[in-house]
Motif scaffolding. Sequence first.
Motif, PDB file in Angstrom:
ATOM      1  N   VAL A  51       0.833  -1.197   0.000  1.00 58.63           N
ATOM      2  CA  VAL A  51       0.000   0.000   0.000  1.00 58.63           C
ATOM      3  C   VAL A  51       0.868   1.247   0.000  1.00 58.63           C
ATOM      4  O   VAL A  51       0.635   2.197  -0.743  1.00 58.63           O
ATOM      5  N   VAL A  52       1.910   1.241   0.817  1.00 56.16           N
ATOM      6  CA  VAL A  52       2.785   2.403   0.925  1.00 56.16           C
ATOM      7  C   VAL A  52       3.615   2.589  -0.341  1.00 56.16           C
ATOM      8  O   VAL A  52       4.001   3.689  -0.678  1.00 56.16           O
ATOM      9  N   ARG A  53       3.842   1.499  -1.077  1.00 54.49           N
ATOM     10  CA  ARG A  53       4.670   1.562  -2.280  1.00 54.49           C
ATOM     11  C   ARG A  53       4.088   2.490  -3.342  1.00 54.49           C
ATOM     12  O   ARG A  53       4.799   2.958  -4.200  1.00 54.49           O
ATOM     13  N   GLY A  81       0.090  11.070  10.423  1.00 55.68           N
ATOM     14  CA  GLY A  81       1.433  10.839   9.899  1.00 55.68           C
ATOM     15  C   GLY A  81       1.611   9.538   9.155  1.00 55.68           C
ATOM     16  O   GLY A  81       2.729   9.073   8.977  1.00 55.68           O
ATOM     17  N   ALA A  82       0.515   8.922   8.687  1.00 51.94           N
ATOM     18  CA  ALA A  82       0.638   7.652   7.962  1.00 51.94           C
ATOM     19  C   ALA A  82       1.279   7.847   6.604  1.00 51.94           C
ATOM     20  O   ALA A  82       1.970   6.970   6.116  1.00 51.94           O
ATOM     21  N   ALA A  83       1.069   8.983   5.979  1.00 54.19           N
ATOM     22  CA  ALA A  83       1.653   9.220   4.666  1.00 54.19           C
ATOM     23  C   ALA A  83       1.824  10.720   4.453  1.00 54.19           C
ATOM     24  O   ALA A  83       0.938  11.507   4.754  1.00 54.19           O
ATOM     25  N   ARG A  99       9.741  17.438  -4.505  1.00 53.69           N
ATOM     26  CA  ARG A  99      11.100  17.985  -4.509  1.00 53.69           C
ATOM     27  C   ARG A  99      11.293  18.928  -5.686  1.00 53.69           C
ATOM     28  O   ARG A  99      11.977  19.934  -5.596  1.00 53.69           O
ATOM     29  N   MET A 100      10.705  18.565  -6.816  1.00 54.38           N
ATOM     30  CA  MET A 100      10.784  19.398  -8.005  1.00 54.38           C
ATOM     31  C   MET A 100       9.457  19.277  -8.741  1.00 54.38           C
ATOM     32  O   MET A 100       9.001  18.178  -9.018  1.00 54.38           O
ATOM     33  N   GLY A 101       8.834  20.397  -9.020  1.00 56.21           N
ATOM     34  CA  GLY A 101       7.566  20.388  -9.730  1.00 56.21           C
ATOM     35  C   GLY A 101       7.729  19.903 -11.165  1.00 56.21           C
ATOM     36  O   GLY A 101       8.836  19.690 -11.649  1.00 56.21           O
ATOM     37  N   LEU A 102       6.616  19.730 -11.843  1.00 55.55           N
ATOM     38  CA  LEU A 102       6.629  19.256 -13.216  1.00 55.55           C
ATOM     39  C   LEU A 102       7.386  20.239 -14.104  1.00 55.55           C
ATOM     40  O   LEU A 102       7.116  21.435 -14.111  1.00 55.55           O
ATOM     41  N   GLU A 103       8.354  19.722 -14.815  1.00 51.58           N
ATOM     42  CA  GLU A 103       9.163  20.532 -15.725  1.00 51.58           C
ATOM     43  C   GLU A 103       9.058  19.932 -17.120  1.00 51.58           C
ATOM     44  O   GLU A 103       9.368  18.758 -17.325  1.00 51.58           O
ATOM     45  N   LEU A 104       8.590  20.720 -18.055  1.00 46.87           N
ATOM     46  CA  LEU A 104       8.422  20.270 -19.432  1.00 46.87           C
ATOM     47  C   LEU A 104       9.422  21.026 -20.290  1.00 46.87           C
ATOM     48  O   LEU A 104       9.435  22.255 -20.310  1.00 46.87           O
ATOM     49  N   ILE A 112       8.857  13.437  -7.107  1.00 48.67           N
ATOM     50  CA  ILE A 112       7.942  13.371  -5.980  1.00 48.67           C
ATOM     51  C   ILE A 112       8.274  12.148  -5.138  1.00 48.67           C
ATOM     52  O   ILE A 112       8.950  11.223  -5.602  1.00 48.67           O
ATOM     53  N   SER A 113       7.801  12.147  -3.906  1.00 43.90           N
ATOM     54  CA  SER A 113       8.091  11.033  -3.016  1.00 43.90           C
ATOM     55  C   SER A 113       6.956  10.882  -2.012  1.00 43.90           C
ATOM     56  O   SER A 113       6.229  11.832  -1.726  1.00 43.90           O
ATOM     57  N   LEU A 114       6.813   9.683  -1.496  1.00 47.34           N
ATOM     58  CA  LEU A 114       5.847   9.396  -0.440  1.00 47.34           C
ATOM     59  C   LEU A 114       6.616   8.796   0.724  1.00 47.34           C
ATOM     60  O   LEU A 114       7.370   7.840   0.555  1.00 47.34           O
TER      61      LEU A 114
END
Length: 107
Positions: free
Chosen positions: A8-10, A47-49, A54-59, A88-90
Motif C-alpha cells: 500500500v505504501v509503495r 502521519g501515515a503518509a 522535490r521538483m515540480g513538473l518541468e516540461l 515526488i516522493s511518499l
Amino acid sequence: MTALAVAVVRGPAALNQQNSFDVFGVPVHTSTQCPDGTAIVLSISGGAAVGWIRMGLELQYNPYGGTTDAGADLWRTNQYSWRAEERISLSVPRPAAICVVTNLPVT
C-alpha cells in the motif's frame, strides 16, 4: 510492517483500485491487492503518509534537433524532442498510524 502494508505504501504502482465510496464520511477504496476480510486503516493527519514534491513538473522542448540515443539526426529528419520530469516522493514518518485489520466477515 507487513507485506500488505508495504504494498500500500509503495504507491499507485502497487494498487489496483476497484471501487470508492464513503462510510460515515470516511473515504473507502477497494483494491485487488487487499485480500477479502482485510482492511487497512490509515490516519493521514496522524502521519501515515506524507507526499513530498522535490521538483515540480518541468516540461522541456528542443526545437533545434540534435541527436537521440539511437544516433538519428533530429535536424535532418525534421523531428523535435520533448522531456517531462517531476520528482515526488511518499514517506511514512509514523508507521504506527497504519493499522492492518484482519479476520473481518466476508459476505
